[in-house]
Every structure is written in structure tokens, then in C-alpha cells.
Design a protein around this motif. Structure first.
Motif, short mmCIF file in Angstrom:
data_model
loop_
_atom_site.label_atom_id
_atom_site.label_comp_id
_atom_site.label_asym_id
_atom_site.label_seq_id
_atom_site.Cartn_x
_atom_site.Cartn_y
_atom_site.Cartn_z
N VAL A 27 -20.95 -21.85 -21.73
CA VAL A 27 -20.11 -20.67 -21.46
C VAL A 27 -20.13 -19.66 -22.61
O VAL A 27 -19.81 -18.49 -22.41
CB VAL A 27 -18.65 -21.07 -21.16
N ILE A 53 -20.34 -28.95 -13.29
CA ILE A 53 -19.39 -28.10 -14.03
C ILE A 53 -19.35 -28.49 -15.49
O ILE A 53 -19.33 -27.63 -16.38
CB ILE A 53 -18.00 -28.19 -13.38
N ILE A 71 -18.26 -22.61 -13.50
CA ILE A 71 -18.56 -22.78 -12.06
C ILE A 71 -19.54 -21.72 -11.61
O ILE A 71 -20.46 -21.98 -10.82
CB ILE A 71 -17.25 -22.73 -11.24
N GLY A 72 -19.40 -20.49 -12.14
CA GLY A 72 -20.36 -19.44 -11.81
C GLY A 72 -21.75 -19.75 -12.33
O GLY A 72 -22.76 -19.45 -11.66
N ILE A 73 -21.85 -20.36 -13.51
CA ILE A 73 -23.15 -20.70 -14.09
C ILE A 73 -23.91 -21.68 -13.21
O ILE A 73 -25.14 -21.64 -13.13
CB ILE A 73 -22.96 -21.27 -15.51
N THR A 74 -23.18 -22.59 -12.53
CA THR A 74 -23.86 -23.61 -11.72
C THR A 74 -24.65 -23.01 -10.57
O THR A 74 -25.63 -23.61 -10.12
CB THR A 74 -22.85 -24.62 -11.13
N LYS A 75 -24.18 -21.85 -10.07
CA LYS A 75 -24.84 -21.18 -8.93
C LYS A 75 -25.00 -22.13 -7.74
O LYS A 75 -26.01 -22.09 -7.01
CB LYS A 75 -26.19 -20.60 -9.35
N GLY A 131 -15.23 -18.92 -10.44
CA GLY A 131 -16.65 -18.93 -10.11
C GLY A 131 -16.93 -18.52 -8.69
O GLY A 131 -17.94 -18.96 -8.11
N ASP A 174 -13.97 -20.69 -14.72
CA ASP A 174 -14.50 -19.57 -13.95
C ASP A 174 -15.96 -19.33 -14.33
O ASP A 174 -16.83 -19.21 -13.45
CB ASP A 174 -13.64 -18.33 -14.23
N ARG A 175 -16.20 -19.27 -15.63
CA ARG A 175 -17.56 -18.98 -16.08
C ARG A 175 -18.49 -20.17 -15.79
O ARG A 175 -19.63 -19.98 -15.35
CB ARG A 175 -17.55 -18.65 -17.57
N HIS A 234 -15.15 -19.33 -6.09
CA HIS A 234 -14.64 -20.34 -5.17
C HIS A 234 -13.12 -20.25 -5.07
O HIS A 234 -12.43 -20.17 -6.09
CB HIS A 234 -15.00 -21.75 -5.65
#
Length: 384
Positions: free
Chosen positions: A338, A331, A318-322, A64, A315-316, A66
Motif C-alpha cells: 500500500v 488482501i 483490496i483495490g490492489i488485488t484487482k 476497494g 481500501d487500497r 466493494h
């Protein structure tokens, strides 16, 4: 004893995305891994760690956007050691946990992470009895599914003759029930048994003697066997030494990992049902399997794929959380969003009980050059 290893993107900084790495922040997130790190179970732990590390390799060490620090904890061989591993990771401040190779230990870990509100992505199967969980997810399967896949298949292909069922008395019950329910609990072909063997991970030949004698007395034509690790190896060797040469059908763990090399020629012709075969012909698997073989000098297994996919899910999510530093709760909520995961095993998605809805495959142990391999025969069904 925990081991720590930083897995961090190579360059870039600040809070803006680096086009070369995908990095969006310097905020390091800790991801815990529960796996067998020593002893005769270590190969199963290596599969989990290798699968997750390979995804991080493909993704510049990021999830994500990080940088990620992996924190490992020893699973051990009991509910107490697995619970202690969960406590250790929770206290170290992890944002998510991946792993647990032994499905009988999932409940002990689940109790801990549900209380701590930290998501776990299980990679080694899970008992059907773990339900109504909020933070306990699986990227592998539910333990009754390989038996269900085989039961449905064998009902149409093994139309005559007696089928003997043998499995560990505790850890094998879900697999046996999945098989019985799919084949038909009242069918006379499976009316005898099942035969329960000890739950010992590495039993001696003597510990299996009573179970093997019971199989002999049934005079079966086909064997449904569930065991994993050294127990599967010893079971095959002792059955064949006793003159039991019937065809064997088994859940996939029976011939995973180092078992094929240890069974050697005795493994040839064993049929298994699993959610992955290393020779699946899709773009994702070709990349994954080729790189896995090169990096780890080993054939990838379903556990390594489950860990790789756990990396994809995190990965997806953590990215969704923005969020630059998402909480474990952030998370966990995002994991439910996802969607479809394009995986080496084929595409899958989470179902309502937080386990994959996925395809199952029939494999047969055959020679692939000088090596034995679980060779893909056909697709069986979609379960979950």
C-alpha cells in the motif's frame, strides 16, 4: 454477542465502475471489528468503530470498490474473551479484522488470525513481543514507542532532578523500557524504580496506596506515569490528593478519550507523547477532525485515527488485488504494497515488523475555551 450492520454503497450495480460511487462490484466483503462493546471500556470501542465508519462515510461505504458489511465482536477484558471474539469473526467469514483496544490482548487474537490466515489491523497499540507475524499488522504503534519518544525528549529538557517511573506491572513494561532505553538505563536520574502498580483497569484508591507511598519515598522532582482508562484518572486524583504535585509526563493514552473530563483541572499541565493530536494543522486532519466532531460530538483520538487509517489501508489493498472477491490471503499480500498513507496524524508507512513508521508529537493538556484538550506543542521524533 456479535452485532451486524451493513454498510453498502447507495447506487450502481453490475461489475462496471459507477463514477458517482467508485463501486466496481456487488460482491459484499465482510470486515470484522473487535472492540469493547459494553461496560466501562465501551468508550474505547466507540472510538474504533467511529473512526472506521467515518472512513466508510467518506468512501460511499466501499473498500476497494466493494460494498462492506461490518461484523462486530466483543473484545472483553481477557485473553479468553479476545480469542473468542476472533474465533467468532473467523467463523462468520470475514476477509479482514480491525480493532483490539487493549494491547495486552493482541497476542491472543494474533494467535487465532495467524492460524486462520486472515489479516488484522490493530488499532490500540501492540506489545513489542509480537513479532515474526505474517497476518498481524498495526495501524497504531508499538507499546515501547511513546516511552521512547518521551525518554529522548526528557533527556535534553529534564537535565536535573530525580524522575520517578510508575506503570502497571504487566501492561506498562514496554512503555517503561522504551523510556529507560531512550533516557539511558544507567542515568542516575532514573536509577530508582520503576514503581509497579496493579494491572486493574479500574482500581480503587486503596489499590494504588502502596504505589503512591513508594513515589513519596523517592522524593522525585518529575513523574513518568503510564496508565490508561480509569486507572489513569484514579492515579492522578490520588497523587494530587497526597500532595504529589510534580510535573507529569506520560504516554498519550494517559489523557485520551473521557479521561480529560474526569480528571478535570487536575489534568492541566500534563505532558504526553502520542502519534496524533486533534489540532494538527494538515489538510487531512482538518477534514477528519471537523467531520468526526460533527458526527460523533466528540474529539477524535489516536484510536479513532488508527481505525480510520485501517479503512484506508484496506481500501487500497483490496483495490490492489484487482479481484472481484479477493481472499483474505490476497488482501494480506496487498497490504504490504500500500505504500505511504496520507493520514490525519501525518504521512506514514508500514515498517518491516508491520507497524507504522511515523511521527510522534508532544502535547500538553490546556484549556481550549471551556474544554480541556491535548494541545500540540511540538514534533518529537520519527519512530518505527
Amino acid at each position: 454477542m456479535a452485532g451486524m450492520s451493513g454498510v453498502v454503497a447507495g447506487c450502481g450495480g453490475g461489475d462496471t465502475e459507477d463514477d458517482a460511487t467508485g463501486k466496481i462490484t456487488d460482491k459484499v466483503l465482510k470486515v470484522g471489528v473487535i472492540a469493547p462493546l459494553s461496560g466501562d471500556r465501551q468508550p474505547a470501542g466507540d472510538e474504533i468503530i467511529n473512526g472506521l465508519k467515518l472512513y466508510l462515510d467518506f468512501n460511499n461505504g466501499l473498500l476497494g470498490g466493494h460494498p462492506i458489511e461490518l461484523v462486530t465482536a466483543e473484545e472483553g477484558d481477557s485473553a479468553a474473551t479476545a480469542a473468542a471474539a476472533a474465533d467468532q469473526l473467523i467463523n462468520s467469514g470475514v476477509s479482514a479484522i480491525v480493532g483490539v483496544s487493549n494491547s495486552t490482548l493482541v497476542k491472543a487474537v494474533s494467535d487465532k488470525i495467524e492460524s486462520a490466515k486472515i489479516p488484522m489491523l490493530g488499532t490500540g497499540g501492540g506489545p513489542a513481543s509480537v513479532s515474526s507475524a505474517v497476518y498481524t499488522w498495526s495501524t497504531s504503534y508499538v507499546d515501547d514507542e511513546p516511552g521512547e519518544a518521551l525518554g529522548t525528549y526528557m533527556k535534553t529538557t529534564v537535565k536535573s532532578g530525580k524522575i520517578a517511573m510508575i506503570a502497571p506491572a504487566t501492561s506498562g513494561r514496554d512503555a517503561v523500557e522504551g523510556f529507560r532505553n531512550a533516557f539511558g538505563t544507567s542515568e542516575p536520574q532514573i536509577s530508582d524504580g520503576p514503581i509497579w502498580m496493579p494491572d486493574t483497569y479500574n482500581p480503587s484508591a486503596g489499590e494504588l496506596l502502596e504505589a503512591i507511598e513508594s513515589i513519596e519515598q523517592l522524593n522525585a522532582d518529575v513523574l513518568f506515569c503510564h496508565a490508561f482508562g480509569p486507572a489513569a484518572v484514579t492515579l492522578v486524583k490520588q497523587m494530587r490528593a497526597s500532595g504529589l504535585d510534580q510535573p507529569i509526563y506520560a504516554p498519550g493514552l494517559f489523557t485520551e478519550g473521557t479521561n480529560l473530563a474526569q480528571m478535570d483541572a487536575l489534568a492541566e499541565g500534563i505532558f504526553t507523547a502520542h502519534n496524533y493530536a486533534a489540532d494538527l494543522a494538515n489538510t487531512f486532519n482538518q477534514r477528519f477532525a471537523d467531520n468526526y466532531r460533527r458526527r460523533f460530538s466528540a474529539i477524535p483520538t489516536a484510536a479513532s485515527v488508527a481505525a480510520y487509517d485501517a479503512g484506508q489501508v484496506l481500501d487500497r489493498a483490496i483495490g490492489i488485488t484487482k479481484v472481484e472477491g479477493p481472499s483474505a490471503q490476497d488482501i494480506n499480500r496487498a497490504i504490504g504494497q500500500v505504500g505511504t498513507i496520507d493520514s490525519p496524524r501525518g504521512s506514514w508507512q508500514f515498517n518491516q515488523p508491520r507497524a507504522p513508521q511515523q511521527k510522534w508529537y508532544l502535547r500538553e493538556v490546556r484549556r481550549d475555551g471551556t474544554q480541556l484538550a491535548n494541545v500540540l506543542i511540538s514534533e518529537l521524533s520519527t519512530l518505527g
